[in-house]
Design an enzyme around this catalytic site. Structure first.
Site, PDB file in Angstrom:
ATOM      1  N   ASP A  14       0.806  -1.227   0.000  1.00 50.21           N
ATOM      2  CA  ASP A  14       0.000   0.000   0.000  1.00 50.21           C
ATOM      3  C   ASP A  14       0.836   1.273   0.000  1.00 50.21           C
ATOM      4  O   ASP A  14       0.589   2.175  -0.788  1.00 50.21           O
ATOM      5  CB  ASP A  14      -0.954   0.006   1.202  1.00 50.21           C
ATOM      6  CG  ASP A  14      -1.923  -1.162   1.133  1.00 50.21           C
ATOM      7  OD1 ASP A  14      -2.943  -1.039   0.443  1.00 50.21           O
ATOM      8  OD2 ASP A  14      -1.635  -2.208   1.744  1.00 50.21           O
ATOM      9  N   ARG A  95       2.994   5.165  17.155  1.00 46.49           N
ATOM     10  CA  ARG A  95       2.638   6.290  16.272  1.00 46.49           C
ATOM     11  C   ARG A  95       3.360   7.577  16.647  1.00 46.49           C
ATOM     12  O   ARG A  95       3.904   8.255  15.781  1.00 46.49           O
ATOM     13  CB  ARG A  95       1.116   6.498  16.213  1.00 46.49           C
ATOM     14  CG  ARG A  95       0.330   5.276  15.732  1.00 46.49           C
ATOM     15  CD  ARG A  95       0.918   4.612  14.514  1.00 46.49           C
ATOM     16  NE  ARG A  95       0.257   3.365  14.181  1.00 46.49           N
ATOM     17  CZ  ARG A  95       0.798   2.381  13.479  1.00 46.49           C
ATOM     18  NH1 ARG A  95       2.038   2.486  13.029  1.00 46.49           N
ATOM     19  NH2 ARG A  95       0.135   1.289  13.208  1.00 46.49           N
ATOM     20  N   ASP A 124      -5.382   4.974  14.109  1.00 50.85           N
ATOM     21  CA  ASP A 124      -4.035   5.406  13.739  1.00 50.85           C
ATOM     22  C   ASP A 124      -4.014   6.707  12.938  1.00 50.85           C
ATOM     23  O   ASP A 124      -3.109   7.516  13.098  1.00 50.85           O
ATOM     24  CB  ASP A 124      -3.304   4.279  12.999  1.00 50.85           C
ATOM     25  CG  ASP A 124      -2.890   3.163  13.957  1.00 50.85           C
ATOM     26  OD1 ASP A 124      -2.607   3.488  15.125  1.00 50.85           O
ATOM     27  OD2 ASP A 124      -2.865   1.997  13.550  1.00 50.85           O
ATOM     28  N   SER A 175      -4.602  -7.900   8.643  1.00 49.02           N
ATOM     29  CA  SER A 175      -3.899  -6.634   8.746  1.00 49.02           C
ATOM     30  C   SER A 175      -3.080  -6.701  10.027  1.00 49.02           C
ATOM     31  O   SER A 175      -3.620  -6.940  11.107  1.00 49.02           O
ATOM     32  CB  SER A 175      -4.909  -5.484   8.809  1.00 49.02           C
ATOM     33  OG  SER A 175      -4.271  -4.348   9.360  1.00 49.02           O
TER      34      SER A 175
HETATM   35  N1  ARG Z   1      -6.558  -1.564  17.408  1.00 46.57           N
HETATM   36  C1  ARG Z   1      -5.205  -1.228  17.717  1.00 46.57           C
HETATM   37  C2  ARG Z   1      -5.070   0.231  18.033  1.00 46.57           C
HETATM   38  O1  ARG Z   1      -5.880   1.009  17.618  1.00 46.57           O
HETATM   39  C3  ARG Z   1      -4.228  -1.667  16.639  1.00 46.57           C
HETATM   40  C4  ARG Z   1      -4.352  -0.956  15.314  1.00 46.57           C
HETATM   41  C5  ARG Z   1      -3.548  -1.564  14.191  1.00 46.57           C
HETATM   42  N2  ARG Z   1      -3.893  -2.932  14.028  1.00 46.57           N
HETATM   43  C6  ARG Z   1      -3.651  -3.683  12.939  1.00 46.57           C
HETATM   44  N3  ARG Z   1      -3.913  -4.961  13.040  1.00 46.57           N
HETATM   45  N4  ARG Z   1      -3.218  -3.191  11.828  1.00 46.57           N
HETATM   46  O2  ARG Z   1      -4.146   0.612  18.701  1.00 46.57           O
END
Ligand code: ARG
Length: 402
Positions: A14, A95, A124, A175
């Site tokens: 991506d 992040r 995110d 994911s």
């Molecule tokens: N739900 C988690 C958060 O908001 C992880 C987000 C990313 N998860 C992923 N499987 N890509 O912190």
């Protein structure tokens, strides 16, 4: 000079496509930024080269593993941060460190805009953009998946059409987001919340029922930070890595929850965070030994609020800073050793010792050596229950109509 956009680059399909996609949609030059937070996989150099091959004008790579462990994971450990009492903030912690590097790269290369590969449905995007707004109020944000209609199918077609050096055929059903603090897995058949996770979901942990022998470990903390494991000095990063390996081998730290996202959606996620969960169990028990009762009770509330702020993308907020100061102050005496048994999915504390312990054997003992004057308890209880007793007397009087 054309406008420049800095893109948070993972090396995957991506964001590789996003380089050319953004350039075509905006006419800007794209600078790829890859940050190593211990996600494993390819080397930074391989990722850097791929970014350039996909059309980035510059590629900025940073090994942020020690920075992430020391400045992001350790505060989470000190806060005993578990969102909804379960999730150790794996993605939420990474992040802000990525944001720091994105903003640094934007400055270095004269970019006006920062971009990331998040969708419009998750947390995110909020964490990235709130962080960027805070550290670089003049910077704009753009998310190609959300703002420029970059779907998965279009990404595959674009990669094939432009002959991008990236595998488009391997269809991962999940994911995944990973770093040294843990791993998050969602989508695919996990979206049916009645479906149990299959063994292929896990990478950091072995089956807790594998039957391997217990592993005893002694973790030494100094002011709330692990500094040695079995007597051998470690950095924060090494402590997490070592505990990921040892607790992971015992299947510790598997989490399966439906969580409340900031955007109002409930989502199902599988996490594995063996090192984080084992270190937190040890840290919590050392706090039980060394932190004064009222401070400890209040800290639990503060830690919970801290966790929600970090989950909600408020890492750089004033309130989070203030709570950091409080939590930091509580860690002054959280030093000493915790012995734990790692076995069959559980990290069980079996011993504690600390120079700054508040545990007073002579006060606690029921044997000879007891220094606690039991006669004081009578008066204490009398006064402690006084206000309830007075209120109850009033209630009874009124109920009887007197
Ligand atoms: N739900 C988690 C958060 O908001 C992880 C987000 C990313 N998860 C992923 N499987 N890509 O912190």
């Amino acid at each position: 000079m054309s406008e420049r956009i800095v893109l948070a680059y993972s090396g995957g399909l991506d964001t590789s496509v996003a380089i050319g996609w953004i350039a075509e949609a905006t006419g800007a030059e794209v600078i790829a930024v890859a940050v190593d937070v211990g996600q494993g996989g390819e080397s930074l150099e391989t990722i850097r080269q791929r970014a350039l091959d996909c059309g980035a004008v510059e590629a900025y790579v940073a090994d942020a593993r020690d920075e992430f462990a020391a400045e992001y994971c350790m505060p989470a450990l000190q806060a005993n941060a578990l969102y909804m009492d379960s999730y150790p903030l794996v993605s939420a912690l990474s992040r802000p460190v990525i944001v720091k590097h994105l903003v640094a790269a934007a400055r270095q290369f004269g970019a006006t805009t920062v971009s990331h590969g998040c969708t419009g449905k998750g947390n995110d995007q909020v964490r990235f953009e709130v962080g960027i707004q805070t550290l670089g109020p003049d910077l704009k944000c753009i998310a190609p998946v959300r703002d420029l209609a970059l779907t998965r199918d279009k990404a595959i077609a674009f990669a094939e059409e432009k002959n991008l050096p990236i595998v488009t055929t391997k269809k991962n059903p999940f994911s995944i987001d990973a770093n040294v603090w843990g791993r998050a897995v969602e989508t695919g058949f996990l979206e049916d919340i009645w479906n149990g996770p299959t063994p292929d979901v896990y990478e950091y942990t072995s089956d807790p029922a594998s039957g391997i022998a217990a592993d005893e470990v002694v973790i030494t903390f100094k002011e709330g930070v692990p500094v040695a494991i079995d007597g051998k000095p470690v950095t924060p990063l090494q402590a997490i890595e070592e505990m990921n390996r040892r607790a992971g081998a015992q299947g510790i730290g598997r989490i399966d929850i439906v969580e409340d996202r900031l955007v109002g959606i409930k989502s199902r996620e599988i996490y594995e965070a063996p090192g984080a969960m084992a270190l937190m169990a040890a840290h919590r028990e050392l706090e039980n030994v060394t932190v004064e009762r009222e401070q400890a009770r209040f800290k639990k509330t503060v830690g919970q609020r801290w966790t929600e702020l970090v989950y909600d993308g408020q890492w750089f907020s004033p309130l989070k800073n203030s709570l950091d100061a409080f939590i930091g102050d509580t860690q002054k005496y959280v030093s000493g050793d915790i012995r734990m048994d790692l076995h069959a999915g559980r990290a069980t504390v079996t011993g504690r010792r600390s120079e700054s312990s508040l545990y007073d054997f002579n006060l606690a003992t029921y044997d000879t050596g007891d220094t606690f004057d039991q006669s004081m308890a009578r008066g204490f209880i009398e006064l402690f229950g006084m206000s309830s007793k007075v209120a109850s007397g009033r209630d009874q009087r009124l109920a009887e109509g007197k």
